[in-house]
Design an enzyme around this catalytic site. Structure first.
Site, PDB file in Angstrom:
ATOM      1  N   SER A  23       0.816  -1.221   0.000  1.00 60.32           N
ATOM      2  CA  SER A  23       0.000   0.000   0.000  1.00 60.32           C
ATOM      3  C   SER A  23       0.846   1.266   0.000  1.00 60.32           C
ATOM      4  CB  SER A  23      -0.971   0.009   1.197  1.00 60.32           C
ATOM      5  OG  SER A  23      -1.815  -1.133   1.166  1.00 60.32           O
ATOM      6  N   ARG A  24       2.059   1.168  -0.518  1.00 55.67           N
ATOM      7  CA  ARG A  24       2.982   2.317  -0.587  1.00 55.67           C
ATOM      8  C   ARG A  24       3.382   2.852   0.801  1.00 55.67           C
ATOM      9  NH1 ARG A  24       3.338   0.369  -4.843  1.00 55.67           N
ATOM     10  NH2 ARG A  24       3.334   1.368  -6.887  1.00 55.67           N
ATOM     11  N   LEU A  25       3.210   2.057   1.843  1.00 55.27           N
ATOM     12  CA  LEU A  25       3.633   2.455   3.190  1.00 55.27           C
ATOM     13  C   LEU A  25       5.049   1.927   3.420  1.00 55.27           C
ATOM     14  CD1 LEU A  25       0.326   1.772   5.168  1.00 55.27           C
ATOM     15  CD2 LEU A  25       1.149   3.928   4.178  1.00 55.27           C
TER      16      LEU A  25
END
Length: 213
Positions: free
Chosen positions: A190-192
């Site tokens: 999730s692009r975290l």
């Protein structure tokens, strides 16, 4: 054929990263990640994007190969009269990026580049294949040429001049980059993404922070 570039996505989930996972010395930590990249047989594990700024303040970047990690410094070799060589002479601070997509990892390094001692450049030059040593004489790197035939002719001429022993050209040698900022980036879902940054203090000590992705 139209390609929807905005629709290209890759979710990352292979590894995690926190300051507790890292050694106190970021260069030593980098060497661990580099070894893991080599062991994993990623494509060109020693390839690094080297960014410089010239005398006019214009940035430029290109891929070069890391040739050593010595005394906490990253070493590469080039023509001192090339675009990158003259830029480093004008502004010695550079930025380096390694990207190993197979491991979903990136390392960003910033620091000061200085010329290696001539003896160290001589030793590496002598270890290169004969053709590469002749090429260092033949190529006036980054300068315009009339065509491929010109460089081939120059290589042939220098081959005749140096049929056996090829001395190192005075315009060719190594640079060593002493880092003062190192960021380890680990891709996450999730692009975290995980980002751990080492920054060198005025006394030479390293401190770490975590950055938002």
């Amino acid at each position: 054929m139209t390609i929807d570039l905005a629709a290209i996505r890759q979710d990352y989930a292979k590894h995690e990263l926190s300051p507790e996972d890292c050694l106190a010395d970021p260069v030593a930590q980098f060497q661990i990640w580099l070894k893991e990249a080599i062991t994993a047989q990623v494509n060109e594990p020693t390839a690094m994007n080297l960014a410089t700024v010239d005398a006019d303040g214009r940035p430029s970047a290109r891929i070069v190969l890391l040739k050593g990690v010595e005394d906490g410094r990253l070493v590469f070799f080039t023509n001192y009269q090339s675009r990158k060589g003259t830029a480093i002479t004008a502004h010695p601070y550079v930025a380096i990026t390694f990207f190993w997509p197979e491991l979903e990892r990136q390392v960003r390094i910033e620091g000061k580049a200085e010329r290696l001692a001539e003896e160290a450049s001589d030793a590496y030059f002598d270890s290169r294949p004969y053709g590469s040593r002749i090429g260092a004489w033949a190529s006036e790197q980054s300068r315009e040429i009339s065509g491929k035939a010109e460089i081939v002719k120059r290589a042939a001429l220098f081959g005749v001049k140096h049929p056996l022993k090829v001395p190192r050209p005075p315009h060719w040698g190594g640079f060593a980059v002493t880092p003062d900022r190192v960021e380890f980036w680990q891709g996450r879902p999730s692009r975290l993404h995980d980002r751990v940054v080492f920054r060198k203090g005025e006394g030479g000590e390293w401190g770490t922070v975590i950055l938002a992705p």
